[in-house]
Design a protein around this motif. Structure first.
Motif, short mmCIF file in Angstrom:
data_model
loop_
_atom_site.label_atom_id
_atom_site.label_comp_id
_atom_site.label_asym_id
_atom_site.label_seq_id
_atom_site.Cartn_x
_atom_site.Cartn_y
_atom_site.Cartn_z
N ALA A 108 0.84 -1.21 0.00
CA ALA A 108 0.00 0.00 0.00
C ALA A 108 0.87 1.25 0.00
O ALA A 108 0.57 2.23 -0.69
CB ALA A 108 -0.92 0.00 1.21
N LYS A 111 2.30 1.77 -3.50
CA LYS A 111 1.28 2.28 -4.42
C LYS A 111 1.06 3.76 -4.19
O LYS A 111 0.92 4.53 -5.15
CB LYS A 111 -0.04 1.53 -4.22
N ARG A 112 1.02 4.17 -2.92
CA ARG A 112 0.85 5.59 -2.60
C ARG A 112 2.02 6.42 -3.12
O ARG A 112 1.84 7.51 -3.64
CB ARG A 112 0.74 5.75 -1.07
N LYS A 115 1.78 6.91 -6.92
CA LYS A 115 0.76 7.86 -7.33
C LYS A 115 1.15 9.30 -7.04
O LYS A 115 0.62 10.21 -7.67
CB LYS A 115 -0.55 7.56 -6.63
N ALA A 116 2.04 9.50 -6.09
CA ALA A 116 2.41 10.86 -5.70
C ALA A 116 3.11 11.57 -6.84
O ALA A 116 4.00 11.03 -7.49
CB ALA A 116 3.31 10.82 -4.47
#
Length: 162
Positions: A108, A111-112, A115-116
């Protein structure tokens, strides 16, 4: 781990023996510590004065340990979230808990991070617009040179035929 891991609150630095021991325990647990930062300022929250030790790992996860005046850890933050520990007194088990939480939240977190969006500083500019302008000028100059060469060729052809 024999005994409690205590930090010297007033003289806490990256070179402190207890910080090195902490780093070594994380390495033994299987985490690759990339950097260790010790906050020089004393902070205060909820009536507790504390200093922070930040451990950054190879997968970019960050563990912050908040050390209070007596030299013990009063709060652990994993990736900016407060993390409750069951085994506060046994540091080996506490490090194991932190490692489990890191493993559990790794996908997780990655993934974060993916995306940043990273914004360039205002002063930093890319060379693309300038380079594009230079290439357009070069193209136009080449077009003019080709046109001049065609005109010279056209002028030479009638003379050669006559």
């Amino acid at each position: 781990m024999a005994g409690k891991l205590l930090f010297s609150f007033d003289e806490l630095t990256q070179k402190d023996k207890s910080v090195k021991v902490l780093e070594k325990h994380f390495k033994r647990a299987g985490a690759n510590v990339v950097s260790v930062d010790v906050e020089p300022r004393i902070k205060r929250a909820s009536g507790v004065s504390y200093r922070e030790i930040s451990l950054t790992f190879s997968d970019s996860q960050v563990v912050k340990l908040r050390i209070k005046r007596p030299g013990d850890i009063y709060q652990v933050m994993l990736n900016r979230k407060v993390m409750p520990l069951r085994h506060q007194d046994d540091h080996a088990k506490a490090i194991g808990e932190i490692m489990q939480a890191m493993e559990k939240g790794r996908t997780a977190f990655q993934k974060r991070m993916a995306k940043a969006k990273v914004k360039l500083p205002k002063r930093m500019k890319t060379a693309a617009p300038r380079m594009e302008k230079q290439l357009e000028e070069k193209r136009d100059a080449l077009k003019e040179a080709v046109e001049d060469a065609r005109q010279q060729l056209a002028e030479l052809k009638p003379d050669a035929v006559a």
